[in-house]
Design a protein around this motif. Structure first.
Motif, PDB file in Angstrom:
ATOM      1  N   PHE A  99      -5.473  -0.124  -8.993  1.00 16.39           N
ATOM      2  CA  PHE A  99      -4.181   0.240  -9.188  1.00 16.39           C
ATOM      3  C   PHE A  99      -4.135   1.720  -8.399  1.00 16.39           C
ATOM      4  O   PHE A  99      -2.987   1.677  -7.687  1.00 16.39           O
ATOM      5  CB  PHE A  99      -3.681   0.642 -10.763  1.00 16.39           C
ATOM      6  CG  PHE A  99      -3.450  -0.528 -11.473  1.00 16.39           C
ATOM      7  CD1 PHE A  99      -3.693  -1.998 -10.882  1.00 16.39           C
ATOM      8  CD2 PHE A  99      -3.062  -0.564 -12.745  1.00 16.39           C
ATOM      9  CE1 PHE A  99      -3.549  -2.990 -11.893  1.00 16.39           C
ATOM     10  CE2 PHE A  99      -2.753  -1.560 -13.539  1.00 16.39           C
ATOM     11  CZ  PHE A  99      -2.844  -2.953 -13.226  1.00 16.39           C
ATOM     12  N   THR A 100      -5.073   2.596  -8.416  1.00 15.01           N
ATOM     13  CA  THR A 100      -4.855   3.589  -7.674  1.00 15.01           C
ATOM     14  C   THR A 100      -5.029   3.430  -6.050  1.00 15.01           C
ATOM     15  O   THR A 100      -4.229   3.834  -5.387  1.00 15.01           O
ATOM     16  CB  THR A 100      -6.086   4.574  -7.939  1.00 15.01           C
ATOM     17  OG1 THR A 100      -6.006   4.853  -9.383  1.00 15.01           O
ATOM     18  CG2 THR A 100      -5.808   5.924  -7.486  1.00 15.01           C
ATOM     19  N   ALA A 101      -5.947   2.254  -5.691  1.00 16.72           N
ATOM     20  CA  ALA A 101      -5.945   2.024  -4.443  1.00 16.72           C
ATOM     21  C   ALA A 101      -4.560   1.455  -3.867  1.00 16.72           C
ATOM     22  O   ALA A 101      -4.207   1.724  -2.738  1.00 16.72           O
ATOM     23  CB  ALA A 101      -7.224   1.079  -3.961  1.00 16.72           C
ATOM     24  N   HIS A 102      -4.050   0.674  -4.666  1.00 13.16           N
ATOM     25  CA  HIS A 102      -2.597   0.017  -4.407  1.00 13.16           C
ATOM     26  C   HIS A 102      -1.545   1.308  -4.165  1.00 13.16           C
ATOM     27  O   HIS A 102      -0.767   1.117  -3.360  1.00 13.16           O
ATOM     28  CB  HIS A 102      -2.219  -0.779  -5.662  1.00 13.16           C
ATOM     29  CG  HIS A 102      -0.932  -1.205  -5.606  1.00 13.16           C
ATOM     30  ND1 HIS A 102      -0.391  -2.603  -4.611  1.00 13.16           N
ATOM     31  CD2 HIS A 102       0.318  -0.702  -5.778  1.00 13.16           C
ATOM     32  CE1 HIS A 102       0.941  -2.672  -4.863  1.00 13.16           C
ATOM     33  NE2 HIS A 102       1.281  -1.715  -5.687  1.00 13.16           N
ATOM     34  N   GLU A 132       0.012  10.697   0.434  1.00  9.79           N
ATOM     35  CA  GLU A 132      -0.933  11.546  -0.358  1.00  9.79           C
ATOM     36  C   GLU A 132      -0.668  11.554  -1.969  1.00  9.79           C
ATOM     37  O   GLU A 132       0.286  11.956  -2.346  1.00  9.79           O
ATOM     38  CB  GLU A 132      -0.752  13.166  -0.032  1.00  9.79           C
ATOM     39  CG  GLU A 132      -1.517  13.536   1.305  1.00  9.79           C
ATOM     40  CD  GLU A 132      -1.411  14.881   1.495  1.00  9.79           C
ATOM     41  OE1 GLU A 132      -1.249  15.824   0.477  1.00  9.79           O
ATOM     42  OE2 GLU A 132      -1.641  15.294   2.635  1.00  9.79           O
ATOM     43  N   ILE A 133      -1.914  11.140  -2.624  1.00 14.52           N
ATOM     44  CA  ILE A 133      -1.582  11.214  -4.132  1.00 14.52           C
ATOM     45  C   ILE A 133      -1.976  12.636  -4.716  1.00 14.52           C
ATOM     46  O   ILE A 133      -3.150  13.149  -4.299  1.00 14.52           O
ATOM     47  CB  ILE A 133      -2.517  10.073  -5.008  1.00 14.52           C
ATOM     48  CG1 ILE A 133      -2.171   8.887  -4.250  1.00 14.52           C
ATOM     49  CG2 ILE A 133      -2.564  10.307  -6.209  1.00 14.52           C
ATOM     50  CD1 ILE A 133      -3.107   7.702  -4.986  1.00 14.52           C
ATOM     51  N   HIS A 134      -1.296  13.512  -5.349  1.00 13.07           N
ATOM     52  CA  HIS A 134      -1.678  14.784  -5.825  1.00 13.07           C
ATOM     53  C   HIS A 134      -2.080  14.624  -7.487  1.00 13.07           C
ATOM     54  O   HIS A 134      -2.967  15.496  -7.826  1.00 13.07           O
ATOM     55  CB  HIS A 134      -0.484  15.666  -5.627  1.00 13.07           C
ATOM     56  CG  HIS A 134      -0.220  15.849  -4.077  1.00 13.07           C
ATOM     57  ND1 HIS A 134       0.991  16.538  -3.589  1.00 13.07           N
ATOM     58  CD2 HIS A 134      -1.001  15.784  -2.984  1.00 13.07           C
ATOM     59  CE1 HIS A 134       0.837  16.548  -2.338  1.00 13.07           C
ATOM     60  NE2 HIS A 134      -0.253  16.129  -1.901  1.00 13.07           N
ATOM     61  N   TYR A 135      -1.372  13.912  -8.049  1.00 11.37           N
ATOM     62  CA  TYR A 135      -1.557  14.019  -9.801  1.00 11.37           C
ATOM     63  C   TYR A 135      -1.644  12.556  -9.981  1.00 11.37           C
ATOM     64  O   TYR A 135      -0.833  11.510  -9.783  1.00 11.37           O
ATOM     65  CB  TYR A 135      -0.367  14.680 -10.172  1.00 11.37           C
ATOM     66  CG  TYR A 135      -0.124  15.876  -9.851  1.00 11.37           C
ATOM     67  CD1 TYR A 135      -0.820  17.029 -10.354  1.00 11.37           C
ATOM     68  CD2 TYR A 135       0.961  16.407  -8.958  1.00 11.37           C
ATOM     69  CE1 TYR A 135      -0.860  18.352  -9.734  1.00 11.37           C
ATOM     70  CE2 TYR A 135       1.235  17.597  -8.478  1.00 11.37           C
ATOM     71  CZ  TYR A 135       0.270  18.597  -8.861  1.00 11.37           C
ATOM     72  OH  TYR A 135       0.373  20.218  -8.625  1.00 11.37           O
ATOM     73  N   LYS A 186     -13.416  11.654  -5.877  1.00 10.51           N
ATOM     74  CA  LYS A 186     -14.361  11.450  -4.695  1.00 10.51           C
ATOM     75  C   LYS A 186     -13.780  10.806  -3.670  1.00 10.51           C
ATOM     76  O   LYS A 186     -13.660  11.252  -2.591  1.00 10.51           O
ATOM     77  CB  LYS A 186     -15.671  10.759  -5.007  1.00 10.51           C
ATOM     78  CG  LYS A 186     -16.628  10.847  -3.853  1.00 10.51           C
ATOM     79  CD  LYS A 186     -18.255  10.322  -4.450  1.00 10.51           C
ATOM     80  CE  LYS A 186     -18.700  10.235  -3.196  1.00 10.51           C
ATOM     81  NZ  LYS A 186     -19.752   9.197  -3.239  1.00 10.51           N
ATOM     82  N   HIS A 187     -13.261   9.436  -3.844  1.00  8.64           N
ATOM     83  CA  HIS A 187     -12.600   8.921  -2.899  1.00  8.64           C
ATOM     84  C   HIS A 187     -11.172   9.030  -2.489  1.00  8.64           C
ATOM     85  O   HIS A 187     -10.582   8.435  -1.154  1.00  8.64           O
ATOM     86  CB  HIS A 187     -12.702   7.269  -3.269  1.00  8.64           C
ATOM     87  CG  HIS A 187     -14.262   6.821  -3.579  1.00  8.64           C
ATOM     88  ND1 HIS A 187     -14.547   6.189  -4.609  1.00  8.64           N
ATOM     89  CD2 HIS A 187     -15.378   7.073  -2.773  1.00  8.64           C
ATOM     90  CE1 HIS A 187     -16.061   5.930  -4.395  1.00  8.64           C
ATOM     91  NE2 HIS A 187     -16.434   6.513  -3.404  1.00  8.64           N
ATOM     92  N   PHE A 188     -10.662   9.828  -3.345  1.00  6.68           N
ATOM     93  CA  PHE A 188      -8.984  10.151  -2.937  1.00  6.68           C
ATOM     94  C   PHE A 188      -8.963  11.732  -2.999  1.00  6.68           C
ATOM     95  O   PHE A 188      -8.603  12.243  -3.774  1.00  6.68           O
ATOM     96  CB  PHE A 188      -8.048   9.605  -3.664  1.00  6.68           C
ATOM     97  CG  PHE A 188      -7.962   8.117  -3.706  1.00  6.68           C
ATOM     98  CD1 PHE A 188      -7.416   7.441  -2.599  1.00  6.68           C
ATOM     99  CD2 PHE A 188      -8.763   7.361  -4.561  1.00  6.68           C
ATOM    100  CE1 PHE A 188      -7.518   6.096  -2.422  1.00  6.68           C
ATOM    101  CE2 PHE A 188      -8.535   5.930  -4.403  1.00  6.68           C
ATOM    102  CZ  PHE A 188      -7.989   5.385  -3.237  1.00  6.68           C
ATOM    103  N   PRO A 189      -9.596  12.374  -1.912  1.00 12.50           N
ATOM    104  CA  PRO A 189      -9.704  13.854  -1.969  1.00 12.50           C
ATOM    105  C   PRO A 189      -8.405  14.696  -2.086  1.00 12.50           C
ATOM    106  O   PRO A 189      -8.389  15.923  -2.300  1.00 12.50           O
ATOM    107  CB  PRO A 189     -10.537  14.171  -0.676  1.00 12.50           C
ATOM    108  CG  PRO A 189     -10.470  12.962   0.162  1.00 12.50           C
ATOM    109  CD  PRO A 189     -10.187  11.852  -0.637  1.00 12.50           C
TER     110      PRO A 189
END
Ligand code: NDP
Length: 405
Positions: free
Chosen positions: A153-156, A164-167, A242-245
């Motif tokens: 879901f996060t990768a989607h 950019e995902i922040h939260y 780690k994978h979405f810094p």
């Protein structure tokens, strides 16, 4: 057209096996190997009874998955392409060792935990990276729902909705009722270790530790209910940050009812949740292992379980159009539907289906690549298609903030 071994025959294994039976053009021969073979035999008998049209051929065997030579013999005798490990997290490393020795691929649904200390981290399994890559083998870690689907879901979110995902807030609601005074929905020992450990979340590059169940808020779970939810540490947080810094804060929330917490407090207060072995009639017994023997087996909760689960991921950040955005991706599953389909409750179902899907995406080449991987590192699109096809339809909500700061 693949031969696989499923290790374990508990609540999750039951679902994986039955989903493999449904998906018989991919899974043609399946060996269910476990400690208590009668449980595997029961699953196979149910497949024959409820799914007489499945062309998949099922057999069973006994194995001690703590013992590498035993595993190696089992794998060599059967000759599978991969092992789906749905035993307990304690067995992850021995099964990975056996896979390396026999040259077969590996998948699990929970990261390795040593038995003597409740410690959730990927370091042990990430350390296998070079060995799997050099042998041309794939190990897919944590491909259940959470961990697992939550990372897809996060990768989607990252692929389709955000620059950019922040939260990031992962939310897990079980709004079901099994009618028992106290029971856990998956292996009691693993479940109680997770909940009684200190909470932890990620903020601005650091891990913030909390008391167990210290932080809570009411969260609205679409199509289900508003439920009080608590921050606890969950293993996928480690790999996601780690994978979405770009992530500044990542939290995991889970619902617990008042009665559940009351029972847990009492059990903890009198020492019954301790993993420290005590002397009992000349034996060393960890109280939590004894408690597990007393509590209902998770799979026994399935008949008569009502209500739904809702698990999702809320992301906040900068959308693809450069504007601030909040977006939620989730699945709702009904316990009784799961029982009708595969004689399981929703928590086993929501774990077992993504495990079957992960294995399928490895076997059909979509995800197959040498090395040790977490789910968010792989393309979420074929996973989403398969979730919609195999019983866990995904919904999305935009511009409504369900989890507050
Ligand atoms: P259960 O306790 O129901 O089943 C575990 C199975 O593993 C049992 O059949 C057990 O055998 C078998 N087993 C345990 N030790 C050994 C061993 N040494 N050798 C061989 N077999 C062994 O657990 P669940 O099915 O509920 O959970 C399975 C896994 O799924 C766990 O790792 C759990 O953490 C994970 N999980 C992941 C979730 C996710 O969303 N990612 C959610 C829920 C669970 P026996 O019957 O003899 O005890």
């Amino acid at each position: 057209m693949s031969k696989v071994i499923i290790i374990g025959a508990g609540g999750v294994a039951n679902v994986v096996a039955k989903k493999c039976a449904q998906n018989d053009s991919v899974f043609t021969e399946v060996l269910i190997a476990t400690r208590t073979v009668a449980k595997a035999d029961k699953i196979v008998a149910e497949i024959k009874e409820h799914m007489p049209d499945s062309r998949a051929v099922f057999t069973t065997a006994t194995v001690d998955a703590d013992n590498v030579p035993e595993l190696v013999k089992l794998i060599n005798d059967f000759g599978p392409v991969m092992v789906i490990n749905v035993a307990l997290p304690y067995q992850d490393l021995t099964i990975m060792d056996a896979c390396l020795e026999t040259g077969v691929h590996y998948l699990d649904t929970a990261n390795y935990e040593p038995k003597d200390v409740a410690k959730f981290e990927y370091s042990w399994q990430w350390a296998y990276q070079d060995r799997f890559r050099e042998k041309g083998l794939m190990a897919l870690l944590g491909c259940g729902f959470d961990p697992g689907a939550t990372q897809a879901f996060t990768a989607h979110h990252a692929k389709h909705h955000f620059q950019e995902i922040h939260y990031l807030d992962i939310v897990d609601c079980n709004n079901g009722n099994h009618g028992k005074a106290f029971a856990t929905n998956f292996n009691p020992e693993i479940n109680i270790r997770e909940i009684t450990a200190n909470g932890r979340y990620y903020e601005n590059g650091e891990w913030v530790e909390t008391q167990p169940l210290e932080i809570s808020q009411d969260i609205y779970y679409p199509k289900v209910a508003t439920r009080k939810s608590f921050v606890l540490y969950h293993e996928e947080l480690e790999s996601l940050v780690k994978h979405f810094p770009t992530i500044k804060r990542a939290r995991f929330w889970m619902t617990f009812g008042e009665a559940y917490i009351k029972h847990l407090n009492v059990l903890e207060g009198i020492g019954m949740t301790s993993i420290e072995p005590i002397d009992f009639r000349g034996m060393k017994v960890a109280p939590i292992e004894f408690l597990k023997a007393v509590l209902p087996a998770p799979e026994s909760l399935a008949a008569g379980y009502s209500g739904q689960t809702c698990i999702g991921v809320q992301a906040k950040g900068i959308g693809k159009d450069g504007q601030p955005k909040v977006h939620f991706v989730y699945n709702v599953k009904d316990h009784a539907d799961c029982y009708r389909e595969v004689q399981a409750q929703g928590v086993s179902y929501t774990t077992g289906v993504p495990a079957m899907i992960g294995a399928m995406l490895m076997l059909n080449g979509n995800w197959m690549q040498p090395g040790v991987w977490n789910v968010e590192q792989l393309d979420p699109d074929p996973f989403f298609d398969a979730m919609n096809q195999w019983g866990l339809p995904i919904s999305e909500l935009t511009d409504i903030e369900l989890v507050k700061d």
